[in-house]
Design a protein around this motif. Sequence first.
Motif, short mmCIF file in Angstrom:
data_model
loop_
_atom_site.label_atom_id
_atom_site.label_comp_id
_atom_site.label_asym_id
_atom_site.label_seq_id
_atom_site.Cartn_x
_atom_site.Cartn_y
_atom_site.Cartn_z
N VAL A 1 75.93 45.88 -11.14
CA VAL A 1 75.42 44.73 -10.38
C VAL A 1 76.59 43.80 -10.07
O VAL A 1 77.45 43.57 -10.91
N GLY A 2 76.58 43.26 -8.85
CA GLY A 2 77.56 42.23 -8.50
C GLY A 2 76.81 40.98 -8.11
O GLY A 2 75.84 41.06 -7.36
N VAL A 3 77.23 39.84 -8.64
CA VAL A 3 76.53 38.60 -8.33
C VAL A 3 77.47 37.65 -7.58
O VAL A 3 78.60 37.42 -8.01
N VAL A 4 76.99 37.15 -6.43
CA VAL A 4 77.71 36.09 -5.72
C VAL A 4 76.98 34.80 -6.04
O VAL A 4 75.86 34.58 -5.59
N PHE A 5 77.59 33.98 -6.87
CA PHE A 5 76.95 32.75 -7.33
C PHE A 5 77.10 31.63 -6.31
O PHE A 5 78.09 31.58 -5.57
N GLN A 6 76.14 30.72 -6.37
CA GLN A 6 76.16 29.55 -5.49
C GLN A 6 77.44 28.74 -5.73
O GLN A 6 78.02 28.19 -4.81
N GLN A 7 77.86 28.68 -6.98
CA GLN A 7 79.05 27.87 -7.32
C GLN A 7 80.32 28.72 -7.41
O GLN A 7 81.30 28.29 -8.00
N PHE A 8 80.27 29.92 -6.87
CA PHE A 8 81.40 30.85 -6.76
C PHE A 8 81.88 31.43 -8.09
O PHE A 8 82.18 32.61 -8.16
N ASN A 9 82.03 30.56 -9.14
CA ASN A 9 82.51 31.02 -10.45
C ASN A 9 83.84 31.78 -10.37
O ASN A 9 84.00 32.81 -11.01
N LEU A 10 84.78 31.28 -9.58
CA LEU A 10 86.10 31.90 -9.54
C LEU A 10 86.88 31.51 -10.81
O LEU A 10 86.59 30.48 -11.43
#
Length: 240
Positions: free
Chosen positions: A108-117
């Motif tokens: 699974v890959g998640v693109v978070f609203q807050q990016f989480n870089l």
Amino acid sequence: MLRSPEGAGPGLGSRLGLTEVPALLTVRGVEKSFMGPDGPVPVLRGADLDLSRGCTLALTGESGSGKSTLLHLIGGLDRPDGGSIRLGDTEVTTLDDRGRAQLRRESVGVVFQQFNLVPSLDAGANIAFQARLKGNRDPAWEQELAERLCLAPHLHKYPEELSGGQQQRVAIARTLAARPILVLADEPTGNLDEASSGAVLDLMMQLVAETGAALLTVTHSEQVAERMDTRVHLRGGRVA
Ligand SMILES: Nc1ncnc2c1ncn2[C@@H]1O[C@H](COP(=O)(O)OP(=O)(O)OP(=O)(O)O)[C@@H](O)[C@H]1O
């Protein structure tokens, strides 16, 4: 764990029709409560959805209807109180912490609203981050993603040196670089203006289709929802 979607081909869902494509994700009767000052507050009261390989789904609903909660449960970031979440042959709800970490790393890959870089890594290293963890780095694919997402001139910049839109595109590239079989996106273009949001969404959908993955995106945007193969609307903790 699930096999990589590499080679599954673009637009599988559209080409074959939804019913003919094997189910990738099956959510049944999922329940989740959070503890409030007066006891547990139910957020999901039996949510169901299905997503086939190569298909796209928009998860909509009013603010507080439980969209992010459901996305987190599907991605193994949290555990439901009841119900079933099947991803391929894996029953996500019965995985222990290690199993859920493996699911997040490999499938699974998640693109978070807050990016989480990762703030201490430059854009290039952030893009490689997930694939490095998964052990499937492909520098040519990373470079292609960087170019197509207009990030090539910014690969040596750190997240704090990037604009919000650039950070968002790095987050998308990082997720896709690892070739997950399921991409979960929480308002992936929520911080962009309408024109940029449309362009980034187009590109994300195209790239997801090219890897043969399925896409489930939480969105408040009618325009985004309309672009997906199916739409699931949450109301009162269930699918309306
Ligand atoms: N970790 C938590 N602890 C307590 N309550 C939580 C937690 N996470 C979510 N909630 C509550 O669950 C409800 C649903 O939240 P969720 O973030 O899933 O909604 P949403 O539909 O994604 O909302 P939005 O569109 O505003 O992002 C909200 O009332 C929220 O306050």
